[in-house]
Design a protein around this motif. Structure first.
Motif, PDB file in Angstrom:
ATOM      1  N   SER A 159      37.894  33.040 -12.865  1.00 56.78           N
ATOM      2  CA  SER A 159      37.933  34.486 -12.889  1.00 56.78           C
ATOM      3  C   SER A 159      36.675  34.891 -13.590  1.00 56.78           C
ATOM      4  N   GLU A 160      36.162  36.269 -13.458  1.00 56.69           N
ATOM      5  CA  GLU A 160      35.074  36.585 -14.074  1.00 56.69           C
ATOM      6  C   GLU A 160      35.301  36.946 -15.511  1.00 56.69           C
ATOM      7  N   GLU A 161      36.725  37.127 -16.006  1.00 60.28           N
ATOM      8  CA  GLU A 161      36.945  37.184 -17.167  1.00 60.28           C
ATOM      9  C   GLU A 161      37.109  35.723 -18.024  1.00 60.28           C
ATOM     10  N   ARG A 162      36.352  35.496 -18.991  1.00 61.16           N
ATOM     11  CA  ARG A 162      36.104  34.264 -19.332  1.00 61.16           C
ATOM     12  C   ARG A 162      37.632  33.681 -20.206  1.00 61.16           C
ATOM     13  N   LYS A 173      42.757  32.108 -17.068  1.00 59.73           N
ATOM     14  CA  LYS A 173      42.637  30.674 -16.820  1.00 59.73           C
ATOM     15  C   LYS A 173      42.424  30.454 -15.223  1.00 59.73           C
ATOM     16  N   ASP A 174      41.614  29.557 -14.831  1.00 62.42           N
ATOM     17  CA  ASP A 174      41.454  29.408 -13.450  1.00 62.42           C
ATOM     18  C   ASP A 174      42.928  29.350 -12.473  1.00 62.42           C
ATOM     19  N   LEU A 175      43.085  29.897 -11.514  1.00 61.16           N
ATOM     20  CA  LEU A 175      44.154  30.250 -10.677  1.00 61.16           C
ATOM     21  C   LEU A 175      43.993  29.380  -9.273  1.00 61.16           C
ATOM     22  N   PHE A 176      45.010  28.417  -9.368  1.00 64.62           N
ATOM     23  CA  PHE A 176      45.301  27.349  -8.271  1.00 64.62           C
ATOM     24  C   PHE A 176      45.571  28.191  -7.294  1.00 64.62           C
ATOM     25  N   VAL A 177      44.989  28.026  -5.815  1.00 63.53           N
ATOM     26  CA  VAL A 177      45.428  28.638  -4.410  1.00 63.53           C
ATOM     27  C   VAL A 177      45.829  27.546  -3.622  1.00 63.53           C
ATOM     28  N   PRO A 178      46.947  27.461  -3.247  1.00 62.28           N
ATOM     29  CA  PRO A 178      46.989  26.194  -2.069  1.00 62.28           C
ATOM     30  C   PRO A 178      46.156  26.549  -0.685  1.00 62.28           C
ATOM     31  N   ALA A 179      46.119  25.476   0.042  1.00 65.10           N
ATOM     32  CA  ALA A 179      45.466  25.679   1.094  1.00 65.10           C
ATOM     33  C   ALA A 179      45.584  26.840   2.241  1.00 65.10           C
ATOM     34  N   GLU A 180      47.279  26.881   2.352  1.00 69.96           N
ATOM     35  CA  GLU A 180      47.885  27.830   3.281  1.00 69.96           C
ATOM     36  C   GLU A 180      47.695  29.204   2.703  1.00 69.96           C
ATOM     37  N   PRO A 200      48.407  36.319  -8.827  1.00 68.77           N
ATOM     38  CA  PRO A 200      48.920  35.260  -8.946  1.00 68.77           C
ATOM     39  C   PRO A 200      50.328  35.172  -8.776  1.00 68.77           C
ATOM     40  N   ASN A 201      51.144  34.175  -8.649  1.00 64.71           N
ATOM     41  CA  ASN A 201      52.501  33.856  -8.348  1.00 64.71           C
ATOM     42  C   ASN A 201      53.330  34.005  -9.539  1.00 64.71           C
ATOM     43  N   ARG A 232      21.113  30.770 -26.030  1.00 66.51           N
ATOM     44  CA  ARG A 232      21.712  29.755 -25.536  1.00 66.51           C
ATOM     45  C   ARG A 232      22.954  29.446 -26.350  1.00 66.51           C
ATOM     46  N   VAL A 233      24.067  29.669 -25.567  1.00 67.56           N
ATOM     47  CA  VAL A 233      25.276  29.510 -26.407  1.00 67.56           C
ATOM     48  C   VAL A 233      26.136  28.552 -25.833  1.00 67.56           C
ATOM     49  N   HIS A 234      26.997  27.696 -26.608  1.00 64.96           N
ATOM     50  CA  HIS A 234      27.930  26.602 -26.171  1.00 64.96           C
ATOM     51  C   HIS A 234      29.248  26.843 -26.921  1.00 64.96           C
ATOM     52  N   GLU A 235      30.281  27.265 -26.207  1.00 61.42           N
ATOM     53  CA  GLU A 235      31.490  27.875 -27.046  1.00 61.42           C
ATOM     54  C   GLU A 235      32.365  26.668 -27.452  1.00 61.42           C
ATOM     55  N   ASP A 236      33.156  27.085 -28.409  1.00 63.30           N
ATOM     56  CA  ASP A 236      34.010  25.853 -28.660  1.00 63.30           C
ATOM     57  C   ASP A 236      34.946  25.427 -27.439  1.00 63.30           C
ATOM     58  N   PRO A 237      35.086  24.312 -27.651  1.00 63.11           N
ATOM     59  CA  PRO A 237      36.041  23.558 -26.390  1.00 63.11           C
ATOM     60  C   PRO A 237      37.468  24.257 -26.769  1.00 63.11           C
ATOM     61  N   SER A 238      38.128  24.599 -25.426  1.00 63.68           N
ATOM     62  CA  SER A 238      39.520  25.102 -25.409  1.00 63.68           C
ATOM     63  C   SER A 238      40.550  24.136 -26.309  1.00 63.68           C
ATOM     64  N   VAL A 239      41.524  24.832 -26.660  1.00 60.89           N
ATOM     65  CA  VAL A 239      42.662  23.890 -27.468  1.00 60.89           C
ATOM     66  C   VAL A 239      43.389  22.815 -26.083  1.00 60.89           C
ATOM     67  N   GLU A 240      43.592  23.162 -25.118  1.00 60.45           N
ATOM     68  CA  GLU A 240      44.213  22.366 -24.156  1.00 60.45           C
ATOM     69  C   GLU A 240      43.335  21.081 -23.871  1.00 60.45           C
ATOM     70  N   LYS A 241      42.065  21.514 -23.750  1.00 61.63           N
ATOM     71  CA  LYS A 241      40.954  20.184 -23.635  1.00 61.63           C
ATOM     72  C   LYS A 241      41.103  19.383 -24.729  1.00 61.63           C
ATOM     73  N   ILE A 242      41.140  19.765 -26.015  1.00 63.30           N
ATOM     74  CA  ILE A 242      40.961  18.795 -27.029  1.00 63.30           C
ATOM     75  C   ILE A 242      42.321  18.214 -27.410  1.00 63.30           C
ATOM     76  N   GLN A 243      43.590  18.823 -26.870  1.00 69.05           N
ATOM     77  CA  GLN A 243      44.726  17.975 -26.838  1.00 69.05           C
ATOM     78  C   GLN A 243      44.588  16.969 -25.933  1.00 69.05           C
ATOM     79  N   VAL A 244      44.131  17.081 -24.551  1.00 76.28           N
ATOM     80  CA  VAL A 244      43.974  16.159 -23.553  1.00 76.28           C
ATOM     81  C   VAL A 244      43.278  15.042 -24.247  1.00 76.28           C
ATOM     82  N   LEU A 245      42.117  15.388 -24.806  1.00 74.63           N
ATOM     83  CA  LEU A 245      41.046  14.475 -25.451  1.00 74.63           C
ATOM     84  C   LEU A 245      41.744  13.436 -26.293  1.00 74.63           C
ATOM     85  N   GLN A 246      42.561  14.448 -27.321  1.00 72.53           N
ATOM     86  CA  GLN A 246      42.882  13.621 -28.595  1.00 72.53           C
ATOM     87  C   GLN A 246      44.146  12.541 -28.089  1.00 72.53           C
TER      88      GLN A 246
END
Length: 772
Positions: free
Chosen positions: A84-87, A90-97, A112-113, A472-486
């Motif tokens: 998405s252009e809006e930060r 979240k990214d939207l999964f699209v099946p091949a079909e 979105p479904n 030059r900016v580097h935003e904080d990591p997302s909560v989801e990514k940090i949970q996976v990392l932990q």
């Protein structure tokens, strides 16, 4: 319509999101006289995806209609994601079909479904293609069932594209070609097809591959005539008029430190001792940056093309500079023994790294010595500088000590210090290939720390004065990514609490892992958890460097955002920052930041793509040789391993014949079902090179103890010959006059006009946080 523009129309919909609006309602609300003009503007906004037109001929914002606008990324598996252009979306999964004819790189509208999949992932479908991502496609010519076929290089694109016969002529199968796409929306047909517009040459040739990458990523390897003319009009030396109003700093010893093959020198350093002794001694460090803004004025052809390119691209064996060489290697380059214009940051700092004051000035400098990283590192290791440069040893020693103090402070504050090895590719003027592993050392850190310091101090000055800038900016990591990392770190035995993680928390993890077998895995897990750095008109801070203020100021020869910052700084020094100029900057900088970020990512992809080709060329020359490699990636289909020189290959699971191996995704591990043998990140494995296919960027490995398989000539696939008469794709009538076939020019690789500056996650001039 002269009294209203696109943004005003869009603002109406933002302020009135409660329902879709008919054109007559908008016309009445905004008291617009010409309905035709209003419909034209609404149509433009629809074409751009900023508004949606319904079947009832009303208009509204995409987000109010549960639609997502973004760029489609298609995987090699055929499915895709809408970014998405809006930060905050979240990214939207699209099946091949559900791709509806959209290709990788297309700008699309997706719905979105409402029902989520079994893994709780939001999915959707493409409902409209706004803009195609590919005008041209690079690939290999094949023949099958009477058709000429373009087989794209990219695994993200469909497997084959039918070609217009008249554009193919008598070309042999296996030729590398460029096809211009003819999309269904233009032809009216169901499927896209293509016309051959450029013949690159036979497959697997370095010059052919270099040209292929340039075309594939939409890069430019030549400047427009007007740009060249303007560059040639710039005087080759600094005259008296140019020097007017500048601080003459030529009496202070000044020097550059770059790679041995560098041609463009955009930064120089100097040291002055002000007062005191020992660690409390006050030093004045001069960080002098080439004043490119003096020569490249806004609105010129030089500037327009610099904006378009946004960055120099450092391909192996060829540099595509942002500015013509008359500037980048000439009057703007801080070459030894020549007077040059500069913008300088004078930093008053103690020997232990405490900054006391900073001043900025337009200066006139002259480099006394051109030093290389290798020369400075030899001195740091106890040797001497080359003859004629010994007088600089005291200054270099001061800077080596100072920058290690600065580095310690930065890392102590939480700046992330990743430990990766890059396989640097060099192609010399004779075409010989050289692969060199590059790691950080004291000499590189000397330059890196002073560039970081200057960038940070300029950013602080802009922010303090509320002056518009490109940060030059580097935003904080997302909560989801940090949970996976932990969770991943806890499985490795690291008992960490990363809720509301700060840079210091992640740096502690890196320090705990240093020197341990799993260090490579920990570095990779942390890097994957971070967002990508980008340019922004907002000062959002830099998470990876742990800086509140940061921008790019030190490389205006090769990065357009640095050139913009120079213009702002010069306007500040000359007291030209009027309210109207600042307002124009605030309006212009958001789009410029997005453009520069996109071009940077594109350049990095191109550099990485061609580097992988040369990695595979090297591997082809070493088939059958054994190496001790380190596991750098684990998937369900095999293990990626990095050789000692940084070249990476794949040991496919089918090569592991001692057991059946299971992929444990949550542990990034392959484990034998019966032997319990494990392959995980950071493990050392003895391998040998099985095969290499440079065109596909593919290197195959097998365990070192296994014998090389015999090649069966009967199993080798022979390309199908061209039929006497080619079939025509439905609707294709032949090449148009606007798309003539162009043969390759036979152009050589060209000279390097500067050191191949690595991506920001590898050792180099900026901090090694992700995309610093």
């Amino acid at each position: 319509m002269s009294d209203i523009d696109h943004e005003q129309i869009l603002e109406f919909f933002r302020q009135h999101p409660e329902r879709p609006w008919h054109v007559q309602d908008v016309q009445k609300r905004l008291t617009i006289e010409e309905r035709d003009g209003l419909q034209q503007v609404l149509g433009d906004l629809v074409d751009d995806g900023r508004l949606i037109r319904t079947r009832r001929r009303t208009y509204g914002l995409p987000q109010e209609m549960n639609l997502v606008i973004g760029k489609l990324q298609v995987t090699s598996g055929g499915y895709g994601f809408v970014i998405s252009e809006e930060r905050d979306v979240k990214d939207l999964f699209v099946p091949a079909e559900r791709l509806a004819g959209a290709w990788d790189g297309d700008k699309v509208v997706a719905r979105p479904n409402p029902m989520k999949s079994d893994d709780a992932r939001q999915s959707g479908e493409i409902v409209r293609i706004l803009e195609r991502g590919h005008d041209k496609v690079v690939g290999t010519l094949e023949y099958a069932q009477g058709y000429a076929i373009l087989r794209p290089d990219s695994v993200r694109l469909r497997e084959r594209i039918l070609l217009v016969p008249d554009s193919v002529g008598k070309l042999e199968a296996g030729m590398r070609i460029v096809g211009v796409m003819i999309w269904p929306e233009a032809s009216g047909e169901r499927d896209p097809f293509a016309e051959v517009v450029e013949v690159l040459g036979l497959a697997d040739d370095p010059e052919v591959e270099t040209r292929a990458v340039i075309v594939k990523y939409g890069l430019k390897d030549a400047f427009e005539p007007d740009t060249v003319a303007e560059a040639e009009a710039v005087p080759p030396t600094v005259d008296a008029e140019m020097q007017a109003g500048r601080t003459d700093h030529r009496h202070v010893p000044t020097f550059t430190i770059d790679g041995a093959d560098a041609k463009d020198f955009d930064d120089a350093l100097s040291v002055e001792r002000l007062k005191g002794r020992g660690k409390a001694q006050l030093l004045r460090i001069g960080v002098h940056i080439a004043d490119v803004s003096y020569y490249v004025a806004e609105g010129t052809s030089l500037d327009r093309e610099a904006v378009e390119r946004a960055t120099s691209v450092y391909l192996p064996g060829q540099v595509l500079p942002m500015l013509p060489e008359q500037l980048s290697n000439g009057i703007c380059s801080l070459v030894e023994g020549e007077a040059r214009l500069a913008l300088s940051a004078f930093v008053d700092v103690t020997r232990d790294g405490e900054v006391k004051d900073v001043m900025f000035a337009e200066t006139l400098i002259e480099s006394d010595a051109r030093l290389t990283y290798e020369q400075v590192q030899e001195f740091a290791d106890g040797g001497r500088l080359p003859p004629g440069k010994l007088k600089l040893e005291r200054d270099i020693k001061v800077l080596l000590d100072l920058t290690q103090a600065l580095r310690a402070k930065r890392i102590g504050a939480g700046s992330l210090d990743f430990d990766f090895t890059e396989a640097k590719v060099d192609v010399d003027e004779q075409g010989a290939l050289h692969l060199t592993p590059v790691r950080s050392n004291s000499a590189r850190q000397l330059v890196e720390e002073l560039m970081l310091l200057a960038n940070r101090l300029v950013a602080h000055e802009m922010h303090k004065r509320d002056i518009p800038a490109l940060y030059r900016v580097h935003e904080d990591p997302s909560v989801e990514k940090i949970q996976v990392l932990q969770k991943a770190l806890q499985r490795l035995g690291y008992q960490v609490e990363l809720n509301d993680a700060k840079p210091q928390d992640l740096q502690k993890v890196l320090q705990q892992a240093a020197g341990k077998p799993e260090a490579q895995l920990v570095n990779t897990l942390l890097l994957r958890s971070l967002k990508q750095a980008r340019y922004s008109s907002e000062n959002l801070g830099h998470f990876g460097l742990a800086f509140e203020n940061y921008l790019h100021f030190t490389s205006p020869i090769r990065r357009y955002p640095d050139l913009v910052v120079h213009r702002v700084l010069r306007a500040m020094l000359q007291h030209r920052l009027s309210p109207t100029l600042k307002e124009r900057m605030r309006n212009d900088f958001p789009k410029l930041a997005e453009h520069a970020s996109q071009r940077e990512r594109l350049a990095e992809e191109a550099e990485r793509d061609l580097s992988k080709y040369f990695h595979a060329v090297w591997a082809r020359d070493h088939v059958g040789e054994s190496f001790t490699a380190v596991v750098s990636g684990v998937t369900n289909f095999g293990v990626f391993l990095a050789l000692p020189n940084g070249v990476e290959g794949l040991m496919h699971v089918s090569q592991l014949d001692d057991d059946y191996y299971l992929f444990l995704e949550d542990q990034l591990m392959l484990m034998g079902k019966h032997t319990r043998k494990r392959y995980r990140m950071g493990d050392r494995v003895d391998v040998k090179i099985l095969s290499s296919t440079p065109v596909n960027r593919q290197i195959d490995l097998l365990p070192a103890h296994m014998d090389m398989p015999e090649v069966d000539a009967d199993e080798q696939v022979k390309p199908e010959k061209a039929p006497k008469k080619l079939k025509t794709p439905v609707g294709a009538t032949g090449p148009t006059p606007a798309t003539p076939v162009k043969a390759a020019t036979g152009r050589g690789r060209g000279k390097r006009s500067g050191e191949a500056k690595p991506p920001e996650t590898a050792p180099g001039r900026d901090a090694r946080a992700k995309g610093a």
